[in-house]
Design a protein around this motif. Structure first.
Motif, PDB file in Angstrom:
ATOM      1  N   ARG A   1       3.762   2.546   7.005  1.00 29.74           N
ATOM      2  CA  ARG A   1       4.273   1.189   6.847  1.00 29.74           C
ATOM      3  C   ARG A   1       4.403   0.497   8.211  1.00 29.74           C
ATOM      4  NH1 ARG A   1       9.394   1.085   3.013  1.00 29.74           N
ATOM      5  NH2 ARG A   1       8.808  -1.132   3.012  1.00 29.74           N
TER       6      ARG A   1
ATOM      7  N   ARG B   1       0.835  -0.422   9.372  1.00 33.75           N
ATOM      8  CA  ARG B   1       0.310  -1.589   8.660  1.00 33.75           C
ATOM      9  C   ARG B   1       1.092  -2.861   8.961  1.00 33.75           C
ATOM     10  NH1 ARG B   1       0.166   2.139   4.183  1.00 33.75           N
ATOM     11  NH2 ARG B   1       2.052   1.133   3.370  1.00 33.75           N
ATOM     12  N   ARG B   2       2.177  -2.737   9.725  1.00 33.22           N
ATOM     13  CA  ARG B   2       3.025  -3.886  10.076  1.00 33.22           C
ATOM     14  C   ARG B   2       3.560  -4.581   8.821  1.00 33.22           C
ATOM     15  NH1 ARG B   2       1.875  -1.455  14.243  1.00 33.22           N
ATOM     16  NH2 ARG B   2       1.712  -2.404  16.307  1.00 33.22           N
ATOM     17  N   GLU B   3       4.057  -3.780   7.874  1.00 33.19           N
ATOM     18  CA  GLU B   3       4.652  -4.368   6.680  1.00 33.19           C
ATOM     19  C   GLU B   3       5.892  -5.172   7.066  1.00 33.19           C
ATOM     20  OE1 GLU B   3       5.430  -1.598   3.604  1.00 33.19           O
ATOM     21  OE2 GLU B   3       3.373  -0.843   3.486  1.00 33.19           O
TER      22      GLU B   3
END
Length: 341
Positions: free
Chosen positions: A251, A254-256
């Motif tokens: 996470r 993915r740079r959520e």
């Protein structure tokens, strides 16, 4: 100054689209002179081409004497916050000035993402330097260790562009977007710092000196030494609060939004701990990151990008811990239990 400046790693010479139009026009005029047997047109083409050659010989050599001085960066910056950097350009020549220099700086991360900014310098006198201010706004958190600075000018008559490429040793550290602490976070910081203040250690023993307080006398040590021995002032151990960041590495990579919001909160809490006189540690069990001291900001900036950062410290019994979890996160123990089941 010039001796300490950085020399270019490479040079790039590229014609501009205007160059083709210019020489095409010269060709048309030359063809017209040949067809009409007009010597004036021959002279016109010769002067046009000769002017380009002479201007190139005059303007080109000073550019080859350009060097790069220090690149000044802020210690850290934040996502979405305009940042100003300063690039010093040095003219190592002793006779001619550098003119109309465009400065471009690019910082690249290990994953290939880049942050770029540009500026310019009108004039750099001989054997002197000038500073260009470049503005950039990072859009992605991370550590950007690969810096490339390009000095570009156009000559002769703007027909070609020459670029000097430099590789200075400069790293841009981009933290998450700024965040404000909630009252609950502020209370948790106060409690954690208070808990880490509870333990103290006694100062070293030394011989009694006039003016020492009676309560500092170590009677047992004095009896053994047969002279008065006192204890120095109690020393307070460094207060350290560990931020246990509980979110999956995927996470973070993915740079959520939820993961980035958690890191922004962690950064704000860390700044509050340091403002209270404490030290900050970062723990991320999913990737095995354990970092304390000044490197905690860099750890937050690069969390999820590096497989593992070297541990600089280990939690002790007197340290406090604040656990931070993103929405939908489960701790490492829960994930291990689920894998076994």
């Amino acid at each position: 100054m010039a001796s300490a400046a950085l020399k270019p790693a490479s040079r790039i010479d590229r014609p501009r689209p205007l160059t083709a139009a210019y020489f095409a026009m010269c060709g048309v005029v030359l063809y017209g002179g040949f067809a009409s047997n007009n010597n004036m047109l021959y002279w016109f083409v010769g002067m046009a081409i000769g002017a380009v050659i002479v201007h190139g010989l005059i303007a080109g050599p000073p550019m080859m004497r350009a060097r790069l001085g220090p690149v000044t960066l802020p210690p850290t910056t934040n996502v979405g916050v305009p940042t100003s950097i300063r690039v010093r350009v040095v003219n190592a020549g002793r006779k001619r000035s550098l003119r109309a220099i465009r400065v471009l700086a690019e910082f690249e991360s290990g994953s290939g993402h880049a942050v770029a900014g540009s500026g310019g310098i009108v004039l750099v006198p001989p054997d002197a330097s000038s500073v260009a201010g470049l503005d950039l706004t990072p859009a992605r958190r991370g550590t950007y260790p690969r810096c490339t600075v390009r000095l570009r000018t156009q000559f002769p008559f703007g027909l070609s562009a020459k670029t000097l490429v430099f590789r200075p040793d400069a790293t841009l550290i981009v933290l998450p977007a700024p965040a404000e602490l909630t009252p609950a976070d502020q209370r948790e910081v106060r409690e954690a710092c208070a808990a880490s203040d509870a333990a103290s250690v006694e100062g070293p023993l030394r011989e009694y000196q006039p003016g020492d307080a009676r309560r500092q006398i170590a009677w047992r040590a004095s009896a053994r030494a047969r002279k008065l021995i006192v204890r120095g002032p109690e020393s307070q151990p460094a207060r350290r609060v560990w931020l246990d960041i509980d979110v999956q590495t995927e996470r973070l990579t993915r740079r959520e939004l939820a993961a980035e919001a958690l890191l922004a909160r962690a950064h704000a809490i860390g700044e509050a701990i340091e403002a209270a006189g404490g030290q900050v540690g970062i723990m991320h069990g999913d990737s095995g990151v354990i970092v304390a001291g000044r490197a905690w900001r860099e750890a937050i900036a690069s969390l999820g990008d590096n497989a593992r950062l070297d541990a600089t410290a280990q939690p002790s019994a007197r340290d406090a811990t604040i656990r931070l979890a993103a929405a939908g996160a489960t701790n490492a123990a829960d994930r291990r239990a689920g894998a076994i089941a």
